[in-house]
Scaffold this active site. Structure first.
Site, PDB file in Angstrom:
ATOM      1  N   HIS A 181      -0.750  -2.246  -7.353  1.00 44.75           N
ATOM      2  CA  HIS A 181      -1.552  -1.976  -6.160  1.00 44.75           C
ATOM      3  C   HIS A 181      -3.052  -2.032  -6.465  1.00 44.75           C
ATOM      4  CE1 HIS A 181      -2.697   1.033  -2.770  1.00 44.75           C
ATOM      5  NE2 HIS A 181      -2.783  -0.201  -2.350  1.00 44.75           N
ATOM      6  N   SER A 191       0.824  -1.209   0.000  1.00 46.05           N
ATOM      7  CA  SER A 191       0.000   0.000   0.000  1.00 46.05           C
ATOM      8  C   SER A 191       0.858   1.258   0.000  1.00 46.05           C
ATOM      9  CB  SER A 191      -0.891   0.040   1.242  1.00 46.05           C
ATOM     10  OG  SER A 191      -1.685  -1.102   1.291  1.00 46.05           O
ATOM     11  N   GLU A 242      -2.990   0.739  -9.318  1.00 51.05           N
ATOM     12  CA  GLU A 242      -1.843   1.642  -9.480  1.00 51.05           C
ATOM     13  C   GLU A 242      -0.636   0.785  -9.878  1.00 51.05           C
ATOM     14  OE1 GLU A 242      -2.584   5.296  -6.338  1.00 51.05           O
ATOM     15  OE2 GLU A 242      -1.834   3.422  -5.521  1.00 51.05           O
ATOM     16  N   ASN A 290      -3.475   6.622  -1.637  1.00 50.52           N
ATOM     17  CA  ASN A 290      -3.286   6.705  -0.183  1.00 50.52           C
ATOM     18  C   ASN A 290      -2.606   8.001   0.234  1.00 50.52           C
ATOM     19  OD1 ASN A 290      -4.619   4.380   0.507  1.00 50.52           O
ATOM     20  ND2 ASN A 290      -2.836   3.091   0.157  1.00 50.52           N
TER      21      ASN A 290
HETATM   22  N1  NAD Z   1      -6.691  -4.855   2.927  1.00 53.35           N
HETATM   23  C1  NAD Z   1      -6.684  -3.785   2.116  1.00 53.35           C
HETATM   24  O1  NAD Z   1      -7.651  -3.006   2.056  1.00 53.35           O
HETATM   25  C2  NAD Z   1      -5.506  -3.558   1.205  1.00 53.35           C
HETATM   26  C3  NAD Z   1      -5.668  -2.738   0.071  1.00 53.35           C
HETATM   27  C4  NAD Z   1      -4.586  -2.568  -0.805  1.00 53.35           C
HETATM   28  C5  NAD Z   1      -3.365  -3.182  -0.513  1.00 53.35           C
HETATM   29  N2  NAD Z   1      -3.229  -3.946   0.603  1.00 53.35           N
HETATM   30  C6  NAD Z   1      -1.924  -4.594   0.834  1.00 53.35           C
HETATM   31  O2  NAD Z   1      -2.032  -5.957   0.447  1.00 53.35           O
HETATM   32  C7  NAD Z   1      -1.173  -6.760   1.278  1.00 53.35           C
HETATM   33  C8  NAD Z   1      -1.990  -7.853   1.939  1.00 53.35           C
HETATM   34  O3  NAD Z   1      -3.027  -7.266   2.684  1.00 53.35           O
HETATM   35  P1  NAD Z   1      -4.305  -8.107   3.171  1.00 53.35           P
HETATM   36  O4  NAD Z   1      -5.256  -7.112   3.718  1.00 53.35           O
HETATM   37  O5  NAD Z   1      -4.730  -9.072   2.125  1.00 53.35           O
HETATM   38  O6  NAD Z   1      -3.658  -8.919   4.399  1.00 53.35           O
HETATM   39  P2  NAD Z   1      -4.157 -10.280   5.066  1.00 53.35           P
HETATM   40  O7  NAD Z   1      -3.596 -10.260   6.456  1.00 53.35           O
HETATM   41  O8  NAD Z   1      -5.610 -10.504   4.846  1.00 53.35           O
HETATM   42  O9  NAD Z   1      -3.377 -11.393   4.206  1.00 53.35           O
HETATM   43  C9  NAD Z   1      -2.004 -11.582   4.246  1.00 53.35           C
HETATM   44  C10 NAD Z   1      -1.747 -13.070   4.062  1.00 53.35           C
HETATM   45  O10 NAD Z   1      -0.355 -13.293   3.828  1.00 53.35           O
HETATM   46  C11 NAD Z   1      -0.020 -14.511   4.442  1.00 53.35           C
HETATM   47  N3  NAD Z   1       1.440 -14.523   4.590  1.00 53.35           N
HETATM   48  C12 NAD Z   1       2.198 -13.846   5.468  1.00 53.35           C
HETATM   49  N4  NAD Z   1       3.510 -14.110   5.250  1.00 53.35           N
HETATM   50  C13 NAD Z   1       3.552 -14.976   4.195  1.00 53.35           C
HETATM   51  C14 NAD Z   1       4.613 -15.624   3.496  1.00 53.35           C
HETATM   52  N5  NAD Z   1       5.876 -15.425   3.813  1.00 53.35           N
HETATM   53  N6  NAD Z   1       4.286 -16.437   2.465  1.00 53.35           N
HETATM   54  C15 NAD Z   1       2.993 -16.638   2.128  1.00 53.35           C
HETATM   55  N7  NAD Z   1       1.945 -16.060   2.754  1.00 53.35           N
HETATM   56  C16 NAD Z   1       2.232 -15.249   3.781  1.00 53.35           C
HETATM   57  C17 NAD Z   1      -0.793 -14.539   5.737  1.00 53.35           C
HETATM   58  O11 NAD Z   1      -0.946 -15.864   6.209  1.00 53.35           O
HETATM   59  C18 NAD Z   1      -2.120 -13.917   5.294  1.00 53.35           C
HETATM   60  O12 NAD Z   1      -3.038 -14.894   4.889  1.00 53.35           O
HETATM   61  C19 NAD Z   1      -0.486  -5.770   2.229  1.00 53.35           C
HETATM   62  O13 NAD Z   1       0.751  -5.378   1.683  1.00 53.35           O
HETATM   63  C20 NAD Z   1      -1.461  -4.606   2.271  1.00 53.35           C
HETATM   64  O14 NAD Z   1      -0.836  -3.380   2.620  1.00 53.35           O
HETATM   65  C21 NAD Z   1      -4.272  -4.166   1.451  1.00 53.35           C
END
Ligand code: NAD
Length: 283
Positions: free
Chosen positions: A140, A119, A152, A190
């Site tokens: 993104h 993000s 993005e 963001n």
């Molecule tokens: N949630 C949002 O609204 C949003 C929006 C845009 C971007 N993001 C970005 O997307 C990314 C993920 O966010 P999310 O909300 O899906 O998080 P989340 O916590 O729902 O999912 C993350 C997943 O990654 C897994 N994980 C952690 N380490 C790992 C590894 N080494 N190998 C494989 N899997 C692994 C975890 O078990 C978990 O299931 C982050 O970088 C976040 O900033 C999130």
């Protein structure tokens, strides 16, 4: 390069959504998470979405069978050996991201593009940890991925145009509208949205208006589909505070100083919808 097979690392909220739109766009998809239950849950979540689409007549039973046949969900990162791109969506932590991208560089084909769904973190810093910084970039997506149109695309300092163009075409094939942004904290959305929520929290903290009044004002006066404080509750106040703190540190500019309202809510454990309480009560 033509993308045929897509790898997605991390099967949480974002990873599952990215896998869904990739499968629907016709790609073979490998979705990997460290936690087996999360990988299994992702397939179930996707099938629930497809069952709804089937009910509404948007897809056929053959489509759903085909989607499942092109989707691998598991925990073995070695499944990425023959993918053309890996889209990483693991936790927002620079050390974890650098570690997995280094590992991905070592195991994927030389041509494979490594994209991160971060993000706000530095693409160049993640890229520098790999053996292919010219093929690393930010891709993104927005939450919920199947609904939100924007992607993005963020090249790092040494990412080639070719890599960026391949990813722009991939996003378009997924039915998304890509925008290109230079690397900078928070990119476009963001960078603008988080300080907006922060200022709303300041207005709340100063007692100028209640949460309801602030949100009503921004919806009716500025045409926002949702008020800034309801949005902070939806995203998670801890997440919004973390991004504010990151901007404040990176830019070393007082205009990004996190609101004390965010700090108080986080200290109280009132993180928004996910804890049942934030600026609003959900219990
Ligand atoms: N949630 C949002 O609204 C949003 C929006 C845009 C971007 N993001 C970005 O997307 C990314 C993920 O966010 P999310 O909300 O899906 O998080 P989340 O916590 O729902 O999912 C993350 C997943 O990654 C897994 N994980 C952690 N380490 C790992 C590894 N080494 N190998 C494989 N899997 C692994 C975890 O078990 C978990 O299931 C982050 O970088 C976040 O900033 C999130």
């Amino acid at each position: 390069m033509e993308i045929k097979k897509v790898g997605v690392l991390g099967a949480g909220i974002m990873g599952a959504g990215i896998a869904q739109v990739s499968v629907q766009a016709g790609y073979s998809v490998v979705l990997i998470d460290v936690v087996p239950e999360i990988a299994n849950k992702a397939r179930k979540t996707l099938n629930k979405a497809w069952a709804k689409a089937l009910e509404k007549g948007k897809v056929s039973a053959e489509n759903v069978a085909d989607y499942n046949a092109r989707l691998i969900c598991g925990t073995d990162i070695n499944e990425f050996r023959d993918v053309d791109i890996v889209i990483e969506a693991i936790v927002e932590n620079i050390d974890f991201k650098k570690k997995v991208h280094k590992q991905l560089g070592e195991l994927c084909k030389a041509e494979t593009i490594l994209a991160t769904n971060t993000s706000a973190l530095s693409i160049t810093e993640i890229a520098a940890a790999t053996n292919r910084s010219d093929k690393v970039l930010g891709m993104h997506f927005f939450n919920p991925v199947p609904v939100m149109k924007l992607v993005e695309v963020i090249p790092g300092v040494v990412t080639t145009d070719d890599t960026a163009q391949t990813v722009i075409q991939l996003a378009e094939k997924m039915g998304k509208e890509p925008v290109l942004a230079k690397e900078s904290p928070g990119f476009i959305v963001n960078r603008i949205l988080v300080p907006y929520m922060n200022e709303a929290a300041n207005v709340f903290y100063e007692g100028i208006a209640s949460a309801e009044e602030i949100d009503k004002a921004m919806k009716l006066g500025a045409g926002m589909p949702m008020g800034p404080l309801a949005l902070a509750d939806m995203v998670g106040i801890d997440i919004v505070l973390a991004v504010c703190e990151f901007f404040y540190k990176e830019f070393a500019d007082s205009k990004y100083r996190p609101s004390l309202a965010f700090r108080q809510k986080v200290r109280a454990g009132h993180l928004g919808k996910k804890t049942g309480k934030g600026f609003y009560n959900y219990m």
